[in-house]
Scaffold this motif. Structure first.
Motif, PDB file in Angstrom:
ATOM      1  N   GLY A   1      26.103  21.170  21.091  1.00 32.14           N
ATOM      2  CA  GLY A   1      25.773  21.745  22.391  1.00 32.14           C
ATOM      3  C   GLY A   1      25.234  23.155  22.305  1.00 32.14           C
ATOM      4  O   GLY A   1      24.719  23.669  23.298  1.00 32.14           O
TER       5      GLY A   1
ATOM      6  N   GLU B   1      23.916  16.823  21.124  1.00 32.74           N
ATOM      7  CA  GLU B   1      24.595  16.517  22.383  1.00 32.74           C
ATOM      8  C   GLU B   1      23.837  15.465  23.188  1.00 32.74           C
ATOM      9  O   GLU B   1      24.434  14.544  23.750  1.00 32.74           O
ATOM     10  CB  GLU B   1      24.739  17.793  23.202  1.00 32.74           C
ATOM     11  CG  GLU B   1      25.502  17.621  24.500  1.00 32.74           C
ATOM     12  CD  GLU B   1      25.645  18.928  25.247  1.00 32.74           C
ATOM     13  OE1 GLU B   1      26.767  19.219  25.701  1.00 32.74           O
ATOM     14  OE2 GLU B   1      24.633  19.667  25.376  1.00 32.74           O
ATOM     15  N   THR B   2      22.505  15.585  23.243  1.00 29.29           N
ATOM     16  CA  THR B   2      21.705  14.686  24.077  1.00 29.29           C
ATOM     17  C   THR B   2      21.219  13.456  23.330  1.00 29.29           C
ATOM     18  O   THR B   2      20.816  12.473  23.958  1.00 29.29           O
ATOM     19  CB  THR B   2      20.478  15.439  24.624  1.00 29.29           C
ATOM     20  OG1 THR B   2      19.650  15.864  23.526  1.00 29.29           O
ATOM     21  CG2 THR B   2      20.901  16.652  25.437  1.00 29.29           C
ATOM     22  N   ARG B   3      21.229  13.534  21.979  1.00 23.84           N
ATOM     23  CA  ARG B   3      20.708  12.457  21.131  1.00 23.84           C
ATOM     24  C   ARG B   3      19.224  12.198  21.419  1.00 23.84           C
ATOM     25  O   ARG B   3      18.743  11.077  21.266  1.00 23.84           O
ATOM     26  CB  ARG B   3      21.511  11.158  21.324  1.00 23.84           C
ATOM     27  CG  ARG B   3      23.025  11.341  21.273  1.00 23.84           C
ATOM     28  CD  ARG B   3      23.497  11.664  19.869  1.00 23.84           C
ATOM     29  NE  ARG B   3      24.929  12.008  19.852  1.00 23.84           N
ATOM     30  CZ  ARG B   3      25.908  11.128  19.741  1.00 23.84           C
ATOM     31  NH1 ARG B   3      25.631   9.849  19.653  1.00 23.84           N
ATOM     32  NH2 ARG B   3      27.167  11.517  19.712  1.00 23.84           N
ATOM     33  N   GLU B   4      18.501  13.236  21.801  1.00 24.18           N
ATOM     34  CA  GLU B   4      17.074  13.130  22.087  1.00 24.18           C
ATOM     35  C   GLU B   4      16.289  14.072  21.174  1.00 24.18           C
ATOM     36  O   GLU B   4      16.719  15.205  20.937  1.00 24.18           O
ATOM     37  CB  GLU B   4      16.771  13.490  23.547  1.00 24.18           C
ATOM     38  CG  GLU B   4      17.343  12.522  24.571  1.00 24.18           C
ATOM     39  CD  GLU B   4      16.658  11.168  24.530  1.00 24.18           C
ATOM     40  OE1 GLU B   4      15.484  11.112  24.086  1.00 24.18           O
ATOM     41  OE2 GLU B   4      17.290  10.182  24.943  1.00 24.18           O
TER      42      GLU B   4
ATOM     43  N   PRO C   1      17.562  13.565  16.256  1.00 21.96           N
ATOM     44  CA  PRO C   1      18.926  13.114  15.948  1.00 21.96           C
ATOM     45  C   PRO C   1      18.891  12.012  14.896  1.00 21.96           C
ATOM     46  O   PRO C   1      17.919  11.240  14.818  1.00 21.96           O
ATOM     47  CB  PRO C   1      19.417  12.579  17.292  1.00 21.96           C
ATOM     48  CG  PRO C   1      18.173  12.136  17.990  1.00 21.96           C
ATOM     49  CD  PRO C   1      17.087  13.070  17.546  1.00 21.96           C
TER      50      PRO C   1
ATOM     51  N   LYS D   1      21.949  21.060  20.794  1.00 25.87           N
ATOM     52  CA  LYS D   1      21.486  20.338  21.991  1.00 25.87           C
ATOM     53  C   LYS D   1      21.003  18.935  21.629  1.00 25.87           C
ATOM     54  O   LYS D   1      21.243  17.971  22.360  1.00 25.87           O
ATOM     55  CB  LYS D   1      20.366  21.120  22.673  1.00 25.87           C
ATOM     56  CG  LYS D   1      20.816  22.422  23.327  1.00 25.87           C
ATOM     57  CD  LYS D   1      21.738  22.180  24.498  1.00 25.87           C
ATOM     58  CE  LYS D   1      22.092  23.483  25.209  1.00 25.87           C
ATOM     59  NZ  LYS D   1      23.061  23.264  26.319  1.00 25.87           N
ATOM     60  N   VAL D   2      20.293  18.836  20.492  1.00 26.51           N
ATOM     61  CA  VAL D   2      19.823  17.522  20.043  1.00 26.51           C
ATOM     62  C   VAL D   2      21.020  16.618  19.745  1.00 26.51           C
ATOM     63  O   VAL D   2      21.021  15.439  20.085  1.00 26.51           O
ATOM     64  CB  VAL D   2      18.927  17.673  18.794  1.00 26.51           C
ATOM     65  CG1 VAL D   2      18.618  16.310  18.182  1.00 26.51           C
ATOM     66  CG2 VAL D   2      17.642  18.399  19.151  1.00 26.51           C
TER      67      VAL D   2
ATOM     68  N   VAL E   1      13.438  16.779  19.964  1.00 22.65           N
ATOM     69  CA  VAL E   1      12.928  17.965  20.642  1.00 22.65           C
ATOM     70  C   VAL E   1      11.718  18.505  19.886  1.00 22.65           C
ATOM     71  O   VAL E   1      11.741  18.609  18.658  1.00 22.65           O
ATOM     72  CB  VAL E   1      14.012  19.061  20.739  1.00 22.65           C
ATOM     73  CG1 VAL E   1      13.421  20.373  21.216  1.00 22.65           C
ATOM     74  CG2 VAL E   1      15.120  18.621  21.682  1.00 22.65           C
TER      75      VAL E   1
ATOM     76  N   ASP F   1      32.808  17.920  16.624  1.00 19.82           N
ATOM     77  CA  ASP F   1      31.880  18.792  17.341  1.00 19.82           C
ATOM     78  C   ASP F   1      31.245  19.878  16.484  1.00 19.82           C
ATOM     79  O   ASP F   1      30.855  20.923  16.998  1.00 19.82           O
ATOM     80  CB  ASP F   1      32.597  19.449  18.519  1.00 19.82           C
ATOM     81  CG  ASP F   1      33.754  20.339  18.062  1.00 19.82           C
ATOM     82  OD1 ASP F   1      34.105  20.280  16.867  1.00 19.82           O
ATOM     83  OD2 ASP F   1      34.287  21.097  18.900  1.00 19.82           O
TER      84      ASP F   1
END
Length: 293
Positions: free
Chosen positions: A189, A198-201, A229, A195-196, A203, A168
């Motif tokens: 996170g 965590e979401t694997r998306e 990511p 955040k990227v 931005v 993490d």
């Protein structure tokens, strides 16, 4: 016709047909300059006709000695002049409408050409970046190549590469330019990169960009940034960030290009990590062999 479409013979025929209707049938490849010249010629002719008819009507009114045939009255002459003006003005308006339509088609065609040229340049840059990434197997060299190619591809101010350590935590392993991410450690996170992760998306951020975990103060604060990511075959590796130059604003198209570049970067990182682990395993085996011997 949008920037995402490709040019077709039908589109070109539509332009040529519009040029023919507008009176530019002598031009195989109509241009905006030719359209503007045609428009200027049309309205000069209209102005000359109006002036000539006006002078004729004034002469008929002022010079009473003008002898007309018995079957032709002054009122009929004036009505003829007026009808001629109306007809030519109608012709001029119709041609102006066609010229405006042709101008719009030519502008759309030019916009499409510029967009396709830009797309071809982008694809070429991606291919060159992929070749450059595959030349090195040393992780440090690969990271440097990734950041250099990313800045060249998207004209970025600075870039940073964060890799996953443990379960993490993201750690910055390389930066290019005046990046505030140097030495940063970020929990998954937290912040933009977290955040990227965590979401694997991917931005895209336009506005005030605040990066969590910054350790280095910078003079230039970006107003546009992207984070994507890095994953290969389902394995998450890290996050790639880029900040725009002052005054430049990234778009969704830039984000798609950056995401495609991130896919190539993830493959290069995987190969470098595999090579590094093999080198480490070979070193351990050699040491063990020496120790046992």
């Amino acid at each position: 016709m949008t920037s995402g479409e490709s040019a077709t013979p039908k589109d070109r025929l539509q332009v040529v047909e519009a040029a023919r209707v507008a009176g530019l049938d002598s031009f195989k490849t109509p241009t905006l300059a030719a359209v503007e010249r045609r428009r200027l010629q049309l309205w000069i002719m209209t102005l000359l006709l109006l002036v000539s008819v006006t002078i004729g009507i004034v002469l008929l009114t002022v010079i009473e000695k003008v002898q007309l045939p018995s079957w032709l009255s002054p009122g009929a002459v004036e009505a003829g002049f007026l009808g001629l003006i109306i007809l030519f003005c109608g012709y001029a308006v119709e041609k102006e409408f066609q010229l405006r339509k042709l101008s719009r088609l030519l502008i759309e065609e030019k916009t499409l050409t510029v967009a396709l040229t830009s797309r071809l340049g982008e694809v070429s840059a991606l291919l060159e970046s992929g070749k450059a990434l595959n030349l090195d197997l040393d992780l440090g060299e690969v990271a440097g190549t990734i950041l250099r190619c990313a800045r060249d591809l998207l004209e970025g101010h600075d870039c940073s590469l964060l890799l996953l350590y443990g379960e993490d935590e993201l750690r910055t392993v390389k930066v290019a330019g005046e990046s505030a991410a140097l030495g940063a450690r970020i929990k998954v996170g937290e912040g933009i990169a977290g955040k990227v992760a965590e979401t694997r998306e991917p931005v895209l951020i336009n506005g005030v960009v605040e990066h969590h975990g910054e350790r280095k103060p910078v003079d230039v604060h970006p107003s546009s940034a992207m984070s994507v990511p890095l994953a290969n075959r389902g394995q998450f590796l890290g996050v790639l960030n880029i900040n725009a130059e002052p005054g430049r604003v990234f778009t969704e198209h830039d984000l798609r290009a950056f995401s495609l570049f991130g896919e190539q970067a993830a493959i290069a990182i995987t190969n470098a990590q595999l090579f590094e682990s093999q080198q480490l395993a070979a070193s351990r085996n050699s040491f063990q062999a020496l120790h046992d011997g």
